[in-house]
Write a protein that holds these residues in place. Structure first.
Motif, short mmCIF file in Angstrom:
data_model
loop_
_atom_site.label_atom_id
_atom_site.label_comp_id
_atom_site.label_asym_id
_atom_site.label_seq_id
_atom_site.Cartn_x
_atom_site.Cartn_y
_atom_site.Cartn_z
N TRP A 1 9.81 -15.17 -1.17
CA TRP A 1 10.45 -14.53 -2.33
C TRP A 1 9.75 -13.20 -2.65
N ASN A 2 9.55 -12.43 -1.60
CA ASN A 2 8.85 -11.15 -1.73
C ASN A 2 9.79 -10.05 -2.22
N PHE A 3 9.36 -9.33 -3.26
CA PHE A 3 10.13 -8.19 -3.78
C PHE A 3 9.17 -7.01 -3.88
N ASN A 4 9.39 -6.00 -3.05
CA ASN A 4 8.51 -4.85 -3.00
C ASN A 4 8.72 -3.93 -4.19
N ILE A 5 7.61 -3.37 -4.72
CA ILE A 5 7.71 -2.41 -5.83
C ILE A 5 7.05 -1.08 -5.49
N ALA A 6 6.30 -1.03 -4.39
CA ALA A 6 5.66 0.21 -3.95
C ALA A 6 5.74 0.25 -2.43
N ASN A 7 6.82 0.82 -1.92
CA ASN A 7 7.14 0.71 -0.51
C ASN A 7 6.04 1.23 0.41
N LYS A 8 5.53 2.43 0.13
CA LYS A 8 4.53 3.03 1.00
C LYS A 8 3.19 2.30 0.92
N LEU A 9 2.92 1.65 -0.20
CA LEU A 9 1.67 0.92 -0.37
C LEU A 9 1.80 -0.54 0.06
N GLY A 10 3.03 -0.99 0.25
CA GLY A 10 3.26 -2.38 0.65
C GLY A 10 2.93 -3.38 -0.44
N ILE A 11 3.17 -3.00 -1.69
CA ILE A 11 2.84 -3.86 -2.83
C ILE A 11 4.10 -4.45 -3.45
#
Length: 282
Positions: free
Chosen positions: A167-177
């Motif tokens: 259930w991963n939802f990315n919030i900082a694409n370049k940082l992988g967070i």
């Protein structure tokens, strides 16, 4: 006679339209929560308390208050327990039930670093809250405004390819967070991500909006705003242990939410308008 007939037709059309509008604009359902008679906390031996408490609702509250999950709570010697466990979860966690300042924001999520909790709001009303374990001292979660990007029911950690993230939802694409389900030991322990219990990760996964891309390089519409704020007192006792002496010690006021949001409000509303005005074909 013709004039009378015309008036009747207009009245019928007006009433019909009014009825349709009323059907479309249904009143928002009010969330009814059960408030406990008192809010106070004490310590219990973890295994002893779990042995005599099997009610899933009570266990969920205990897990949230101790910022942990079912696997890790058994590893703890003492745990924090409310004296009255009859209320809804929101009353035991620090976020306010309403924030008038957020009335104009359709959806927004907050992660509080010092309290290790999160909250989702719709037009200023708290609709969901729970515990989180954020970035450890060595790999802190960055604070500020983010927007939800892409999501995946299951993905692999960029830090360690043996770690499965659900259930991963990315919030900082370049940082992988992003946020995702992973073990909650009861303190900030991640490599910058926002760990959640599976139920909570799945809820936010389904509730928040993904970005919409124009092409591989450009974002057409951003996702749901996410604000990470505050600082965790690394090297000190867990902040929620203060609740035994002062049950309101961690409470986050509506004014604090406003202050954490104020500098971002115009940008959030601008992005929200883009999503609302987006042609349905896109």
């Amino acid at each position: 006679m013709q004039k009378t007939i015309l008036i009747v037709i207009l009245l019928v059309l007006f009433c019909s339209c009014k009825q349709k509008n009323q059907e479309i604009m249904e009143p928002k359902k009010t969330i009814i929560r059960k408030q406990p008679k008192t809010i106070s906390f004490h310590f219990e031996k973890s295994k002893e308390w779990l042995a005599k408490n099997t009610d899933s609702t009570k266990i969920r509250i205990a897990l949230a208050i101790n910022r942990t999950d079912k696997n890790n709570i058994t590893k703890m010697d003492s745990i924090l327990i409310p004296s009255d466990l009859t209320g809804d979860l929101a009353f035991y966690l620090p976020f306010p039930l309403e924030v008038p300042y957020l009335k104009s924001i359709t959806k927004i999520i907050y992660f509080s670093y010092p309290t290790q909790t999160f909250a989702a709001y719709e037009n200023g009303e708290l609709i969901y809250t729970g515990p989180t374990n954020m970035g450890r001292k060595k790999d802190p979660t960055p604070t500020g405004l983010f927007y939800t990007n892409w999501k995946a029911e299951k993905t692999t950690s960029t830090f360690n390819d043996e770690w499965d993230l659900y259930w991963n939802f990315n919030i900082a694409n370049k940082l992988g967070i992003g946020w995702h389900q992973y073990q909650l030991p009861g303190y900030p322990a991640s490599h910058s991500c926002l760990r959640l219990q599976e139920k909570d990760a799945k809820y936010l996964y389904n509730w928040a909006d993904q970005w919409i891309l124009k092409n591989d390089e450009n974002i057409l519409v951003k996702g749901t705003p996410v604000i990470v704020f505050g600082a965790y007192p690394f090297g000190e006792s867990k902040p929620w242990l203060q609740l035994v002496q002062s049950p309101k010690a961690l409470n986050i006021s509506a004014d604090e939410i406003e202050q954490a949001t104020k500098s971002y409000l115009n940008g959030i509303l601008s992005e929200q308008k883009k999503r609302e005005n987006r042609p349905s074909k896109e």
